[in-house]
Design a protein around this motif. Structure first.
Motif, short mmCIF file in Angstrom:
data_model
loop_
_atom_site.label_atom_id
_atom_site.label_comp_id
_atom_site.label_asym_id
_atom_site.label_seq_id
_atom_site.Cartn_x
_atom_site.Cartn_y
_atom_site.Cartn_z
N ASP A 1 -9.06 -2.65 10.30
CA ASP A 1 -7.91 -2.69 9.23
C ASP A 1 -7.64 -4.24 8.87
O ASP A 1 -7.80 -5.17 9.50
CB ASP A 1 -6.61 -2.11 9.65
N PHE B 1 -2.00 0.71 13.83
CA PHE B 1 -3.07 -0.18 14.16
C PHE B 1 -2.86 -1.27 15.29
O PHE B 1 -1.47 -1.60 15.54
CB PHE B 1 -3.08 -1.08 12.58
N ASN C 1 -13.25 1.16 10.96
CA ASN C 1 -11.94 1.20 10.60
C ASN C 1 -11.10 -0.19 11.03
O ASN C 1 -10.14 -0.10 11.66
CB ASN C 1 -10.98 2.13 11.73
N SER D 1 0.86 -1.30 0.15
CA SER D 1 -0.01 0.02 0.03
C SER D 1 0.94 1.23 -0.13
O SER D 1 0.48 2.45 -0.52
CB SER D 1 -1.18 -0.03 1.14
N ARG E 1 -5.79 6.47 -2.47
CA ARG E 1 -5.13 5.58 -3.11
C ARG E 1 -3.57 5.91 -3.40
O ARG E 1 -2.67 5.20 -3.25
CB ARG E 1 -5.83 5.08 -4.24
N ARG F 1 -17.87 1.14 9.02
CA ARG F 1 -16.88 2.17 8.19
C ARG F 1 -15.75 1.79 7.87
O ARG F 1 -15.05 1.35 8.76
CB ARG F 1 -17.08 3.60 8.71
N ASN F 2 -15.30 2.10 6.80
CA ASN F 2 -13.92 1.87 6.44
C ASN F 2 -13.11 0.60 6.80
O ASN F 2 -12.15 0.66 7.13
CB ASN F 2 -12.98 2.92 7.37
N ARG G 1 1.84 3.21 10.66
CA ARG G 1 0.55 2.57 11.27
C ARG G 1 0.64 2.32 12.58
O ARG G 1 1.50 1.91 13.09
CB ARG G 1 0.01 1.41 10.22
N ASP H 1 -4.72 -5.72 8.94
CA ASP H 1 -3.94 -6.24 9.85
C ASP H 1 -4.81 -7.10 11.02
O ASP H 1 -4.09 -8.00 11.45
CB ASP H 1 -3.12 -5.14 10.50
N SER I 1 -6.20 -13.04 16.66
CA SER I 1 -5.78 -12.34 17.90
C SER I 1 -7.02 -11.88 18.43
O SER I 1 -7.31 -12.18 19.58
CB SER I 1 -5.02 -11.15 17.61
N PHE J 1 -15.56 1.13 2.54
CA PHE J 1 -14.47 0.25 2.45
C PHE J 1 -13.22 0.88 2.18
O PHE J 1 -13.17 1.93 1.76
CB PHE J 1 -14.83 -0.78 1.47
N GLY J 2 -11.90 0.20 2.70
CA GLY J 2 -10.78 0.66 2.15
C GLY J 2 -10.55 0.28 0.82
O GLY J 2 -11.17 -0.59 0.42
N GLU J 3 -9.93 1.43 0.09
CA GLU J 3 -10.15 1.35 -1.40
C GLU J 3 -9.30 0.30 -2.12
O GLU J 3 -9.82 -0.53 -2.80
CB GLU J 3 -9.25 2.83 -1.87
N ILE J 4 -8.19 -0.34 -1.56
CA ILE J 4 -7.35 -1.27 -2.09
C ILE J 4 -8.22 -2.57 -1.69
O ILE J 4 -8.10 -3.40 -2.65
CB ILE J 4 -5.77 -1.46 -1.55
N GLU K 1 -3.85 -9.34 0.03
CA GLU K 1 -5.00 -9.80 -0.41
C GLU K 1 -4.96 -10.99 0.59
O GLU K 1 -6.19 -11.43 0.15
CB GLU K 1 -4.44 -10.24 -2.17
N CYS L 1 -9.48 -0.95 5.62
CA CYS L 1 -8.31 -0.06 5.35
C CYS L 1 -7.03 -0.62 5.65
O CYS L 1 -6.90 -1.76 6.15
CB CYS L 1 -8.84 1.18 6.18
N GLY L 2 -6.13 0.19 5.08
CA GLY L 2 -4.38 -0.09 5.56
C GLY L 2 -3.82 -1.07 4.45
O GLY L 2 -4.31 -0.84 3.40
N SER L 3 -3.04 -1.99 4.97
CA SER L 3 -2.23 -2.91 3.93
C SER L 3 -2.98 -3.22 2.95
O SER L 3 -4.21 -3.80 2.97
CB SER L 3 -1.69 -4.05 5.06
N SER L 4 -2.35 -3.35 1.97
CA SER L 4 -2.83 -3.98 0.70
C SER L 4 -2.97 -5.49 0.61
O SER L 4 -3.29 -6.13 -0.48
CB SER L 4 -1.97 -3.54 -0.54
#
Lengths: 474, 206
Positions: free
Chosen positions: B21, A432, B19, A129, A229, B76-77, A430, B23, B46, B104-107, B85, B80-83
């Motif tokens: 994410d 998170f 949010n 990302s 993005r 919402r969202n 991050r 992760d 976790s 949603f997160g875009e990626i 898959e 998000c975060g890391s891409s």
């Protein structure tokens, strides 16, 4: 017709429209890492498909690589296998690999610009990302998942949506002790972690045009944390100066032509942006996150916000404060830390290490007892340049541990991770839950200098203020 | 799986909170695995473990009432975060076939689309109603009608937003992108020839 950089670069790369606002885009540069590519290479093998453009594909192992300087194999056999697999996949497919065995490695978002691979006007894709980093050069650069990594490997193109654009101007001079990271956190704080959904962020204004390429990369890197993005800065003289004589940049014979082409991508003054926002540099202070989302932050000298200000985010704020053991009205200053982490694709460049060194030279203080302070260069080149300046000795004298290049404690995939309830002051991107490797670990994001200040004090502190007995600022 | 996706029907799995994410969906340590196979066993690991340890209400993914669920309802969202898959792959392999959320997160949305997992957006009040509905009537079938942009749950209907292009790709089957891209391989090659080469002297010599 007047256009933004985003529109110019996007239009230039459209192969065709495959559905409403869904375009097949040609990709100039595909960056590959060990984490998001194995399944993609597998699928190509299964389908018997060759790589469409190996000469536009470059690979780095960064996430799971050890930064302990250990001789292979890595202790973590899964990491070892993953890194080996990247070596095999790149070799079989004739892809250039910045091989750790040859000491060429680093975080791909640090290595590619350093090598001059990232050039204005490109479409750049990578299965990570923080690919948004490369927007600093006036590119459209964005993260993709493994299926799209497969798509780019097989076709050197992908399906992308045309985004709206938001022009974010930052004007004026930053106060002393305030850095690009603070600008990024400030913008995300104001616009929200999902404020950028559907947008490409264009960063401009006098503050940004005065930024070095490293600072621009820090800013664009964090665009994705604001929900966008991608983010970008229009190419200018600073961009050209940075690129000149880089290994993969055009040589003298074609330089003038390339430079003129690059500059022509800059947004036209009369272009249309879907939204425009202005920030003033003098309003920005050193920022620290207090929660578990990058928009949950405060200026270091301000108390945590009242829950009444949370609006629709009230549940998220409550959960974040609960997890972080924080409360409204509390100050982030004085929160004790266990780990200080300086590094990552956000803040692991030479100028970040130099800023930390400058800060350390203002006093003779050492890392507080009980704190482990890691400095992880973003690439081997950064590490070697830091050593050439003697920064390794300065860091060691002050109790910092300078390690080998990699993503390290930003994502907790190698041995560098938080344990149990450890608290980390981190220059990464991050905060998170669980991000740094421990489900209960706590992360406070801030600039590298603020991390260094926290390391010396043993607690989060205002990096602008001389600590008692420190000898003060220069 | 390939082919058109017109609608998804299944029981709902309510997952409140904003949010969330990627992760949290899949922790980074599972990114060391070089196959997506078995990823579903680590989804929300976790958070599920913490809920078990605390002995409190089980995490929705461990709640026996939602064992058969395939329509995830989120806030919402989400994503998000890391891409990675790995997150949508884990959800899909777990059995999720559609996600309803406020945003949603875009990626994440793009990654979901790439594997034929539709993400549709609903208004905040509808999200709350759907969460309640899933909790009160866990066996209630929910249909996400992609083509019509409507969610049917018993007597109730909710409007579901999905960008037109994403909808077209799901309904036509062109969400499965690689064949679509390869159809225009010649055209892409021409386009690439118009773009500057990356310094050829250096290429391959590193």
């Amino acid at each position: 017709m007047a256009r933004t950089l985003y529109q110019k670069v996007f239009d230039l790369h459209v192969v065709r429209e495959v559905a409403d606002n869904q375009y097949q885009l040609a990709v100039d540069l595909h960056l590959v890492n060990e984490v998001s590519s194995p399944q993609a290479f597998d699928e190509l093998r299964e389908r018997g498909l060759p790589l469409a453009a190996p000469h536009r594909t470059f690979a780095c192992a960064d996430h799971s690589i050890s930064t302990g300087g250990d001789v292979r194999k890595f202790d973590d056999l899964l990491c070892e296998a993953q890194v080996q697999l990247l070596g095999r996949n790149t070799q079989e497919n004739e892809v250039t690999y910045f091989d750790p065995m040859k000491g060429l490695h680093g975080i791909i978002h640090v290595v590619a610009p350093e090598q001059g691979l990232t050039q204005p006007g490109m479409v750049i894709a990578c299965g990570d990302s923080h690919t948004s980093t490369h927007g600093a050069f006036g590119t459209i650069a964005f993260g993709i998942g493994t299926s799209q990594v497969r798509d780019v490997l097989a076709s050197q193109s992908l399906i992308a949506e045309k985004l709206k654009t938001r022009r974010i101007a930052v004007e004026g001079k930053l106060p002393s002790g305030v850095f690009a990271k603070d600008v990024a956190l400030h913008i995300i704080h104001r616009l929200g972690a999902k404020g950028g959904l559907g947008y490409a962020y264009e960063f401009c204004g006098t503050t940004i045009s005065g930024f070095s390429m490293d600072e621009r990369m820090t800013l664009c890197n964090m665009a994705v944390e604001g929900g966008a993005r991608c983010g970008y800065v229009n190419p200018d003289e600073t961009t050209l100066v940075y690129l000149r004589n880089r290994p993969y940049a055009p040589g003298a014979a074609t330089w003038e032509q390339a430079a003129a082409r690059w500059l022509s991508f800059a947004s036209d003054p009369e272009a249309y942006w879907d939204d425009e926002v202005v920030f003033h540099a003098e309003d920005i202070r050193p920022m620290v996150t207090w929660g578990t989302s990058p928009d949950q932050s405060v200026p270091v000298d301000e108390p945590l916000p009242d829950l009444a200000q949370a609006g629709e985010e009230i549940d998220g704020w409550r959960a974040a404060m609960d997890f972080m053991g924080a409360a409204s009205g509390q100050s982030v200053m004085g929160i004790p830390i266990d780990i200080a982490f300086i590094g990552s694709c956000t803040n692991g460049r030479l100028s970040d290490l130099e800023a930390v060194a400058d800060f350390l030279r203002q006093s003779d203080r050492r890392v507080a007892s009980g704190v482990r302070a890691l400095i992880v260069p973003g690439s081997r080149n950064v590490r070697e340049a830091a050593i050439a300046q003697g920064l390794d000795r300065l860091f060691a004298d002050r109790g910092f541990e300078m390690r080998d290049a990699g993503c390290s404690l930003c994502c907790g995939m190698n041995a560098d991770k938080l344990v149990g309830l450890q608290v980390c002051a981190s220059s990464s991107n991050r905060n998170f839950r669980g991000r740094q490797g421990s489900p209960m670990g706590r992360t406070y994001l801030m600039s590298p200098v603020m991390v260094a200040a926290a390391a010396l004090a043993g607690k989060i502190t205002d990096g602008r203020m001389p600590e008692p007995g420190s000898g003060g600022h220069k | 799986m390939t082919g058109p996706i017109l609608a998804v029907t299944g029981c709902g799995l309510p997952l409140p909170g904003n949010n969330i994410d990627t992760d949290q969906i899949i922790e980074s340590r599972y990114l060391k695995l070089t196959s997506f196979q078995g990823m579903e066993t680590h989804v929300f690991e976790s958070l599920r473990q913490m809920a078990r340890t605390a002995g409190a209400t089980p995490h929705p993914f461990d709640d026996p009432r939602y064992k058969e669920a395939s329509v995830l309802v989120v806030g919402r969202n989400f994503g998000c975060g890391s891409s990675r898959e790995h997150a949508p792959q884990a959800l899909y392999r777990y059995g999720i076939r559609a996600i309803i959320g406020q945003s949603f997160g875009e990626i994440f949305v793009g990654n979901c689309l790439s594997i034929g997992l539709p993400c549709v957006e609903v208004a905040a009040k509808d999200e709350a109603k759907l969460q309640d509905l899933c909790r009160e009537f866990p066996t209630q079938c929910i249909t996400v009608d992609i083509a019509k942009g409507v969610i049917f749950a018993g007597q109730r209907q909710f409007s579901a937003a999905l960008e037109e292009g994403r909808k077209q790709r799901l309904v036509s089957g062109s969400w499965d992108s690689l064949n679509v891209l390869l159809d225009a391989a010649e055209h892409t090659r021409t386009k690439l020839q118009e773009l500057p080469v990356i310094n050829p002297i250096k290429t391959g010599t590193t």
